[in-house]
Design a protein around this motif. Structure first.
Motif, PDB file in Angstrom:
ATOM      1  N   TRP A   1      32.207 -16.548 -33.131  1.00  0.00           N
ATOM      2  CA  TRP A   1      32.571 -16.716 -31.726  1.00  0.00           C
ATOM      3  C   TRP A   1      31.340 -16.622 -30.825  1.00  0.00           C
ATOM      4  O   TRP A   1      31.164 -17.428 -29.895  1.00  0.00           O
ATOM      5  N   ASN A   2      30.482 -15.671 -31.100  1.00  0.00           N
ATOM      6  CA  ASN A   2      29.269 -15.505 -30.288  1.00  0.00           C
ATOM      7  C   ASN A   2      28.293 -16.670 -30.468  1.00  0.00           C
ATOM      8  O   ASN A   2      27.494 -16.953 -29.582  1.00  0.00           O
ATOM      9  N   ALA A   3      28.367 -17.308 -31.622  1.00  0.00           N
ATOM     10  CA  ALA A   3      27.511 -18.471 -31.858  1.00  0.00           C
ATOM     11  C   ALA A   3      28.046 -19.710 -31.152  1.00  0.00           C
ATOM     12  O   ALA A   3      27.288 -20.533 -30.640  1.00  0.00           O
ATOM     13  N   VAL A   4      29.377 -19.834 -31.105  1.00  0.00           N
ATOM     14  CA  VAL A   4      30.012 -21.029 -30.550  1.00  0.00           C
ATOM     15  C   VAL A   4      30.020 -21.026 -29.019  1.00  0.00           C
ATOM     16  O   VAL A   4      29.827 -22.081 -28.392  1.00  0.00           O
ATOM     17  N   CYS A   5      30.227 -19.880 -28.410  1.00  0.00           N
ATOM     18  CA  CYS A   5      30.399 -19.829 -26.947  1.00  0.00           C
ATOM     19  C   CYS A   5      29.242 -20.441 -26.160  1.00  0.00           C
ATOM     20  O   CYS A   5      29.469 -21.253 -25.253  1.00  0.00           O
ATOM     21  N   PRO A   6      27.976 -20.086 -26.460  1.00  0.00           N
ATOM     22  CA  PRO A   6      26.889 -20.725 -25.695  1.00  0.00           C
ATOM     23  C   PRO A   6      26.790 -22.221 -25.956  1.00  0.00           C
ATOM     24  O   PRO A   6      26.357 -22.983 -25.087  1.00  0.00           O
ATOM     25  N   LEU A   7      27.215 -22.657 -27.137  1.00  0.00           N
ATOM     26  CA  LEU A   7      27.201 -24.087 -27.446  1.00  0.00           C
ATOM     27  C   LEU A   7      28.267 -24.822 -26.635  1.00  0.00           C
ATOM     28  O   LEU A   7      28.031 -25.922 -26.137  1.00  0.00           O
ATOM     29  N   VAL A   8      29.425 -24.217 -26.474  1.00  0.00           N
ATOM     30  CA  VAL A   8      30.487 -24.819 -25.671  1.00  0.00           C
ATOM     31  C   VAL A   8      30.080 -24.869 -24.199  1.00  0.00           C
ATOM     32  O   VAL A   8      30.387 -25.831 -23.491  1.00  0.00           O
ATOM     33  N   ALA A   9      29.365 -23.841 -23.740  1.00  0.00           N
ATOM     34  CA  ALA A   9      28.857 -23.864 -22.367  1.00  0.00           C
ATOM     35  C   ALA A   9      27.899 -25.039 -22.179  1.00  0.00           C
ATOM     36  O   ALA A   9      27.887 -25.700 -21.133  1.00  0.00           O
ATOM     37  N   LYS A  10      27.119 -25.318 -23.209  1.00  0.00           N
ATOM     38  CA  LYS A  10      26.197 -26.456 -23.175  1.00  0.00           C
ATOM     39  C   LYS A  10      26.984 -27.778 -23.140  1.00  0.00           C
ATOM     40  O   LYS A  10      26.654 -28.691 -22.382  1.00  0.00           O
ATOM     41  N   LEU A  11      28.036 -27.867 -23.961  1.00  0.00           N
ATOM     42  CA  LEU A  11      28.871 -29.071 -23.980  1.00  0.00           C
ATOM     43  C   LEU A  11      29.550 -29.278 -22.628  1.00  0.00           C
ATOM     44  O   LEU A  11      29.751 -30.420 -22.191  1.00  0.00           O
ATOM     45  N   LYS A  12      29.895 -28.178 -21.965  1.00  0.00           N
ATOM     46  CA  LYS A  12      30.486 -28.289 -20.635  1.00  0.00           C
ATOM     47  C   LYS A  12      29.479 -28.880 -19.653  1.00  0.00           C
ATOM     48  O   LYS A  12      29.833 -29.730 -18.828  1.00  0.00           O
ATOM     49  N   ARG A  13      28.226 -28.450 -19.740  1.00  0.00           N
ATOM     50  CA  ARG A  13      27.183 -29.008 -18.858  1.00  0.00           C
ATOM     51  C   ARG A  13      27.025 -30.503 -19.094  1.00  0.00           C
ATOM     52  O   ARG A  13      26.856 -31.275 -18.154  1.00  0.00           O
TER      53      ARG A  13
ATOM     54  N   ASN B   1      44.142 -16.647 -29.919  1.00  0.00           N
ATOM     55  CA  ASN B   1      44.097 -15.415 -29.143  1.00  0.00           C
ATOM     56  C   ASN B   1      45.093 -15.433 -27.991  1.00  0.00           C
ATOM     57  O   ASN B   1      45.614 -14.381 -27.599  1.00  0.00           O
ATOM     58  N   ARG B   2      45.391 -16.628 -27.470  1.00  0.00           N
ATOM     59  CA  ARG B   2      46.390 -16.720 -26.411  1.00  0.00           C
ATOM     60  C   ARG B   2      47.773 -16.362 -26.962  1.00  0.00           C
ATOM     61  O   ARG B   2      48.582 -15.716 -26.291  1.00  0.00           O
ATOM     62  N   LEU B   3      48.051 -16.804 -28.199  1.00  0.00           N
ATOM     63  CA  LEU B   3      49.321 -16.450 -28.836  1.00  0.00           C
ATOM     64  C   LEU B   3      49.433 -14.944 -29.037  1.00  0.00           C
ATOM     65  O   LEU B   3      50.523 -14.371 -29.017  1.00  0.00           O
ATOM     66  N   ASN B   4      48.278 -14.303 -29.230  1.00  0.00           N
ATOM     67  CA  ASN B   4      48.253 -12.850 -29.423  1.00  0.00           C
ATOM     68  C   ASN B   4      48.052 -12.096 -28.106  1.00  0.00           C
ATOM     69  O   ASN B   4      47.737 -10.908 -28.093  1.00  0.00           O
ATOM     70  N   ASN B   5      48.196 -12.857 -26.983  1.00  0.00           N
ATOM     71  CA  ASN B   5      48.053 -12.269 -25.637  1.00  0.00           C
ATOM     72  C   ASN B   5      46.688 -11.639 -25.420  1.00  0.00           C
ATOM     73  O   ASN B   5      46.560 -10.593 -24.760  1.00  0.00           O
ATOM     74  N   GLN B   6      45.667 -12.275 -25.975  1.00  0.00           N
ATOM     75  CA  GLN B   6      44.303 -11.788 -25.776  1.00  0.00           C
ATOM     76  C   GLN B   6      43.539 -12.793 -24.908  1.00  0.00           C
ATOM     77  O   GLN B   6      43.596 -13.999 -25.140  1.00  0.00           O
TER      78      GLN B   6
END
Length: 304
Positions: A80-92, A166-171
């Motif tokens: 998760w920590n590896a993917v999050c900054p990459l997704v932020a980059k994809l958003k840019r 995580n949304r299904l688990n209310n997180q």
């Protein structure tokens, strides 16, 4: 006729006069400055976007380890920590496509507005024509890199699956604040395209034509077909090629030619491949196939 365009006498050619575009030199006139500044602010980011995409390695290893060991919370967190900054980059990248769309619209308005014909616009707004070419060059470059990097969709798919789980688990995860569900849906549609930037520009061009009903569609398609014809002639004519001072200008011309062909194909009622098309498709494909295959394979795929 200035640094960018020089009209050459080619009356015998079927599709009208040929224009030589010097993509390496063009400065805005006073009349062009407002649009030029707006588009330039967007294009300044383009090089950085391409550099980021070129160095995009993905989180494949971390994702594989997390999937293979679903009960290992440490590995889940690592992925998760590896993917999050990459997704932020994809958003840019995605958000940049929206700014590029607005820039293209401004250029289309400037290069097709009455009372001038498309050829007159290209002669008068030389710096804007060059910026139009630069947008197409960036677009094809971006899409070539995206098509050869499956990690982009793999990373984003893992991100969305994790969010859903995580949304299904209310997180609630912190990353959702940056890429919410609505944004994730739009990004998913964008990256699902084989050539997302080109699709964005094609849709923008089609929308521009449909929204400007008082503007003849030929004003837009003639601008595109003229640029395609110009690029083809420059590429196949040694006396024009020798004017280039930068070795990258050949590839630049090829990308621009392919870009305007695809835009023309989306906007014109019968497309670029019909016999009545103002674009010499056989000539354009021939000139591409005469280049080294490693430099044109992505362009030929875009046309296919």
């Amino acid at each position: 006729m200035g640094n960018l365009l020089k009209v050459l006498a080619c009356a015998e050619l079927e599709h009208g006069p040929i224009v030589f575009l010097d993509f390496e030199h063009a400065q805005p006139t006073e009349a062009e400055t407002a649009v030029w500044n707006q588009v330039s602010a967007v294009l300044e980011e383009a090089h950085g976007i391409l550099a980021e995409l070129q160095s995009y390695n993905g989180a494949g290893q971390e994702i594989r380890e997390a999937i293979q060991n679903p009960g290992d919370l440490a590995l889940q967190e690592k992925a998760w920590n590896a993917v999050c900054p990459l997704v932020a980059k994809l958003k840019r990248f995605y958000e940049f496509s929206l700014r590029l769309e607005n820039a293209l619209r401004s250029l289309l308005e400037a290069l097709t507005s009455p009372p001038y014909a498309p050829m007159q616009h290209l002669e008068r707004e030389q710096a804007l024509a060059k910026q139009f070419a630069e947008i197409l060059h960036f677009t094809l470059s971006f899409d070539e890199l995206k098509m050869t990097n499956p990690a982009i969709q793999n990373d984003f798919s893992y991100y969305r699956r994790t969010i859903s789980r995580n949304r299904l688990n209310n997180q609630q995860l912190d990353a959702e604040n940056e890429v919410n569900n609505e944004m994730a849906n739009r990004m998913s549609l964008f990256y699902a395209e084989a050539t997302p930037m080109l699709k964005t520009l094609s849709n923008a061009t089609t929308k521009f034509v449909s929204e400007n009903k008082t503007l003849p569609i030929e004003d837009t398609t003639d601008c595109l077909s003229t640029m395609a014809c110009v690029c083809r002639v420059m590429l196949e004519t040694p006396e024009y090629r020798c004017r280039f001072t930068n070795t990258d200008t050949m590839l630049f011309c090829m990308r621009v030619m392919v870009g305007v062909i695809i835009l023309y194909d989306h906007v014109h009622p019968v497309g670029a491949f019909a016999k009545t098309s103002k674009i010499d498709m056989k000539g354009c494909i021939k000139v591409l196939k005469e280049q080294p295959s490693n430099s044109v394979e992505g362009l030929l795929n875009a046309l296919r």
